[in-house]
Design a protein around this motif. Structure first.
Motif, PDB file in Angstrom:
ATOM      1  N   ALA A   1     -18.723  18.960 -32.139  1.00 48.25           N
ATOM      2  CA  ALA A   1     -18.599  17.532 -32.438  1.00 48.25           C
ATOM      3  C   ALA A   1     -19.853  16.774 -31.995  1.00 48.25           C
ATOM      4  CB  ALA A   1     -17.362  16.955 -31.748  1.00 48.25           C
ATOM      5  N   TRP A   2     -20.377  17.117 -30.837  1.00 48.56           N
ATOM      6  CA  TRP A   2     -21.569  16.442 -30.307  1.00 48.56           C
ATOM      7  C   TRP A   2     -22.784  16.675 -31.213  1.00 48.56           C
ATOM      8  CZ3 TRP A   2     -22.793  12.935 -26.724  1.00 48.56           C
ATOM      9  CH2 TRP A   2     -24.126  12.826 -26.330  1.00 48.56           C
ATOM     10  N   ARG A   3     -22.890  17.899 -31.722  1.00 49.98           N
ATOM     11  CA  ARG A   3     -24.019  18.243 -32.585  1.00 49.98           C
ATOM     12  C   ARG A   3     -23.802  17.814 -34.029  1.00 49.98           C
ATOM     13  NH1 ARG A   3     -25.459  24.459 -30.654  1.00 49.98           N
ATOM     14  NH2 ARG A   3     -26.199  23.928 -28.548  1.00 49.98           N
TER      15      ARG A   3
ATOM     16  N   VAL B   1     -12.076  15.990 -48.260  1.00 50.89           N
ATOM     17  CA  VAL B   1     -12.274  15.149 -47.074  1.00 50.89           C
ATOM     18  C   VAL B   1     -13.285  15.782 -46.134  1.00 50.89           C
ATOM     19  CG1 VAL B   1     -11.155  14.169 -45.044  1.00 50.89           C
ATOM     20  CG2 VAL B   1      -9.948  14.197 -47.238  1.00 50.89           C
ATOM     21  N   PHE B   2     -13.195  17.094 -45.965  1.00 50.36           N
ATOM     22  CA  PHE B   2     -14.021  17.773 -44.969  1.00 50.36           C
ATOM     23  C   PHE B   2     -15.391  18.191 -45.494  1.00 50.36           C
ATOM     24  CE2 PHE B   2      -9.961  17.924 -42.860  1.00 50.36           C
ATOM     25  CZ  PHE B   2     -10.315  17.800 -41.524  1.00 50.36           C
ATOM     26  N   ARG B   3     -15.769  17.709 -46.664  1.00 50.59           N
ATOM     27  CA  ARG B   3     -17.145  17.904 -47.102  1.00 50.59           C
ATOM     28  C   ARG B   3     -18.086  16.962 -46.354  1.00 50.59           C
ATOM     29  NH1 ARG B   3     -17.073  21.596 -50.873  1.00 50.59           N
ATOM     30  NH2 ARG B   3     -15.287  21.808 -52.272  1.00 50.59           N
ATOM     31  N   SER B   4     -17.517  16.005 -45.668  1.00 51.36           N
ATOM     32  CA  SER B   4     -18.304  15.071 -44.864  1.00 51.36           C
ATOM     33  C   SER B   4     -18.449  15.592 -43.437  1.00 51.36           C
ATOM     34  CB  SER B   4     -17.619  13.696 -44.841  1.00 51.36           C
ATOM     35  OG  SER B   4     -18.161  12.883 -43.824  1.00 51.36           O
ATOM     36  N   PRO B   5     -19.691  15.673 -42.906  1.00 46.01           N
ATOM     37  CA  PRO B   5     -19.879  16.095 -41.512  1.00 46.01           C
ATOM     38  C   PRO B   5     -19.131  15.204 -40.525  1.00 46.01           C
ATOM     39  CG  PRO B   5     -21.968  16.151 -42.699  1.00 46.01           C
ATOM     40  CD  PRO B   5     -20.971  15.469 -43.602  1.00 46.01           C
ATOM     41  N   ALA B   6     -18.964  13.915 -40.884  1.00 46.35           N
ATOM     42  CA  ALA B   6     -18.245  13.000 -39.995  1.00 46.35           C
ATOM     43  C   ALA B   6     -16.791  13.420 -39.837  1.00 46.35           C
ATOM     44  CB  ALA B   6     -18.330  11.576 -40.543  1.00 46.35           C
ATOM     45  N   ALA B   7     -16.187  13.917 -40.920  1.00 47.87           N
ATOM     46  CA  ALA B   7     -14.797  14.359 -40.853  1.00 47.87           C
ATOM     47  C   ALA B   7     -14.678  15.566 -39.929  1.00 47.87           C
ATOM     48  CB  ALA B   7     -14.282  14.706 -42.246  1.00 47.87           C
ATOM     49  N   TRP B   8     -15.637  16.493 -40.001  1.00 46.66           N
ATOM     50  CA  TRP B   8     -15.625  17.646 -39.101  1.00 46.66           C
ATOM     51  C   TRP B   8     -15.811  17.215 -37.652  1.00 46.66           C
ATOM     52  CZ3 TRP B   8     -13.921  22.345 -39.748  1.00 46.66           C
ATOM     53  CH2 TRP B   8     -13.805  22.855 -41.059  1.00 46.66           C
ATOM     54  N   ARG B   9     -16.645  16.194 -37.445  1.00 47.47           N
ATOM     55  CA  ARG B   9     -16.856  15.707 -36.077  1.00 47.47           C
ATOM     56  C   ARG B   9     -15.549  15.161 -35.505  1.00 47.47           C
ATOM     57  NH1 ARG B   9     -22.095  12.258 -34.818  1.00 47.47           N
ATOM     58  NH2 ARG B   9     -22.868  14.359 -34.352  1.00 47.47           N
TER      59      ARG B   9
ATOM     60  N   PHE C   1     -12.509  15.942 -36.516  1.00 46.20           N
ATOM     61  CA  PHE C   1     -11.596  17.075 -36.382  1.00 46.20           C
ATOM     62  C   PHE C   1     -11.871  17.836 -35.091  1.00 46.20           C
ATOM     63  CE2 PHE C   1     -10.639  21.601 -37.184  1.00 46.20           C
ATOM     64  CZ  PHE C   1      -9.279  21.508 -37.461  1.00 46.20           C
ATOM     65  N   ASP C   2     -13.152  18.106 -34.815  1.00 41.56           N
ATOM     66  CA  ASP C   2     -13.490  18.872 -33.620  1.00 41.56           C
ATOM     67  C   ASP C   2     -13.226  18.080 -32.341  1.00 41.56           C
ATOM     68  OD1 ASP C   2     -14.253  21.431 -34.527  1.00 41.56           O
ATOM     69  OD2 ASP C   2     -16.154  20.646 -35.259  1.00 41.56           O
ATOM     70  N   VAL C   3     -13.391  16.775 -32.376  1.00 43.69           N
ATOM     71  CA  VAL C   3     -13.025  15.955 -31.221  1.00 43.69           C
ATOM     72  C   VAL C   3     -11.526  16.080 -30.947  1.00 43.69           C
ATOM     73  CG1 VAL C   3     -12.736  13.581 -30.401  1.00 43.69           C
ATOM     74  CG2 VAL C   3     -14.917  14.305 -31.373  1.00 43.69           C
ATOM     75  N   LEU C   4     -10.727  15.996 -32.007  1.00 38.20           N
ATOM     76  CA  LEU C   4      -9.275  16.109 -31.852  1.00 38.20           C
ATOM     77  C   LEU C   4      -8.886  17.506 -31.366  1.00 38.20           C
ATOM     78  CD1 LEU C   4      -8.055  14.207 -35.053  1.00 38.20           C
ATOM     79  CD2 LEU C   4      -8.068  13.385 -32.690  1.00 38.20           C
ATOM     80  N   VAL C   5      -9.575  18.539 -31.880  1.00 37.25           N
ATOM     81  CA  VAL C   5      -9.291  19.909 -31.437  1.00 37.25           C
ATOM     82  C   VAL C   5      -9.626  20.064 -29.964  1.00 37.25           C
ATOM     83  CG1 VAL C   5     -10.029  22.313 -31.648  1.00 37.25           C
ATOM     84  CG2 VAL C   5      -9.516  20.994 -33.691  1.00 37.25           C
ATOM     85  N   ALA C   6     -10.771  19.521 -29.544  1.00 39.11           N
ATOM     86  CA  ALA C   6     -11.156  19.613 -28.134  1.00 39.11           C
ATOM     87  C   ALA C   6     -10.115  18.945 -27.242  1.00 39.11           C
ATOM     88  CB  ALA C   6     -12.524  18.977 -27.927  1.00 39.11           C
ATOM     89  N   ILE C   7      -9.670  17.755 -27.646  1.00 34.91           N
ATOM     90  CA  ILE C   7      -8.660  17.037 -26.861  1.00 34.91           C
ATOM     91  C   ILE C   7      -7.359  17.834 -26.809  1.00 34.91           C
ATOM     92  CG2 ILE C   7      -7.216  14.967 -26.801  1.00 34.91           C
ATOM     93  CD1 ILE C   7      -9.598  13.438 -27.995  1.00 34.91           C
ATOM     94  N   LEU C   8      -6.970  18.401 -27.962  1.00 37.08           N
ATOM     95  CA  LEU C   8      -5.743  19.205 -28.024  1.00 37.08           C
ATOM     96  C   LEU C   8      -5.837  20.418 -27.103  1.00 37.08           C
ATOM     97  CD1 LEU C   8      -2.999  19.962 -29.332  1.00 37.08           C
ATOM     98  CD2 LEU C   8      -4.305  21.122 -31.117  1.00 37.08           C
ATOM     99  N   MET C   9      -6.953  21.136 -27.171  1.00 34.33           N
ATOM    100  CA  MET C   9      -7.113  22.340 -26.350  1.00 34.33           C
ATOM    101  C   MET C   9      -7.072  22.004 -24.866  1.00 34.33           C
ATOM    102  SD  MET C   9      -7.228  24.718 -28.557  1.00 34.33           S
ATOM    103  CE  MET C   9      -7.369  24.701 -30.354  1.00 34.33           C
ATOM    104  N   TRP C  10      -7.798  20.966 -24.461  1.00 35.34           N
ATOM    105  CA  TRP C  10      -7.809  20.584 -23.047  1.00 35.34           C
ATOM    106  C   TRP C  10      -6.444  20.095 -22.608  1.00 35.34           C
ATOM    107  CZ3 TRP C  10     -12.951  17.549 -24.003  1.00 35.34           C
ATOM    108  CH2 TRP C  10     -14.013  18.475 -24.024  1.00 35.34           C
ATOM    109  N   GLY C  11      -5.774  19.345 -23.487  1.00 35.01           N
ATOM    110  CA  GLY C  11      -4.432  18.875 -23.151  1.00 35.01           C
ATOM    111  C   GLY C  11      -3.457  20.013 -22.957  1.00 35.01           C
TER     112      GLY C  11
END
Length: 205
Positions: free
Chosen positions: A92-94, A174-182, A184-194
């Motif tokens: 997400a950061w990259r 929707v996910f052809r946009s890099p912003a959408a992947w960013r 998604f990955d932020v939400l995945v990171a939050i989910l995993m840590w949670g």
């Protein structure tokens, strides 16, 4: 086959599996990338079927009598989820898009299968849900009814993971946009840590 037991197993199994979790997030990402989807779906379904069968065969009590093993899985699973969360946060950061050809080269089938097994088998709750809970519920039926219940629960797993893995491509526009992947990955990171925090804060019963 006893229809009432089969559909009871189907509904109960689907209800347990559909809940958003680390495994589902992983399957969704693979489906969006269209990478090794068949292998991922097969691993998830086979793991569920084997664990459900063990529960119906009476292994639930044995699992409950191994608190040390469940505690070990609890800590290893939390570390695994935290590490995967870090990877998602880094993506997400990259601003990395999951549809880049480089991603396909970096994630071979073997590596993907191992990651899928990690999400599936390092979560102690999967044993409590499939082996213990579904195994216990199956005892409400006699004889072949127990295995009809198991078949229904296994069907629920098959339907869900197939739909999630192969249906994810419907979201590709929707996910052809890099912003959408960013996002998604932020939400995945939050989910995993949670989920890692939940594993560490809720001792196995």
């Amino acid at each position: 086959m006893l229809p009432s037991a089969y559909f009871a197993g189907l509904g109960t199994g689907a209800g347990l599996i559909v809940a958003i979790g680390a495994q589902n997030a992983f399957v969704l990402r693979q489906g969006l990338q269209r990478l090794h989807v068949g292998a991922v779906v097969l691993v998830c379904v086979l793991a569920d079927v084997v664990l459900i069968a063990l529960g119906v065969a009476g292994m639930g009590l044995a699992v409950k009598q191994q608190p040390g093993l469940l505690q070990l899985l609890r800590f290893v699973g939390a570390a695994f989820l935290a590490a995967y969360g870090l990877l998602a946060a880094r993506r997400a950061w990259r601003g990395e898009s999951g549809l880049r050809p480089a991603d396909a080269a970096a994630n071979g089938r073997g590596r993907t299968v191992l990651a899928c097994l990690g999400f599936t088998l390092l979560n102690p709750h999967v044993y409590l849900d499939t082996v213990v809970l579904l195994g216990s519920l199956s005892t409400h039926y006699d004889g072949g009814g127990r295995w009809s219940f198991a078949a229904g629960a296994g069907t629920g797993s098959l339907l869900w993971f197939t739909a999630l893995g192969y249906g994810a491509r419907l979201l590709l526009p929707v996910f052809r946009s890099p912003a959408a992947w960013r996002v998604f990955d932020v939400l995945v990171a939050i989910l995993m840590w949670g989920l890692a925090v939940v594993l560490l804060s809720q001792p196995m019963a």
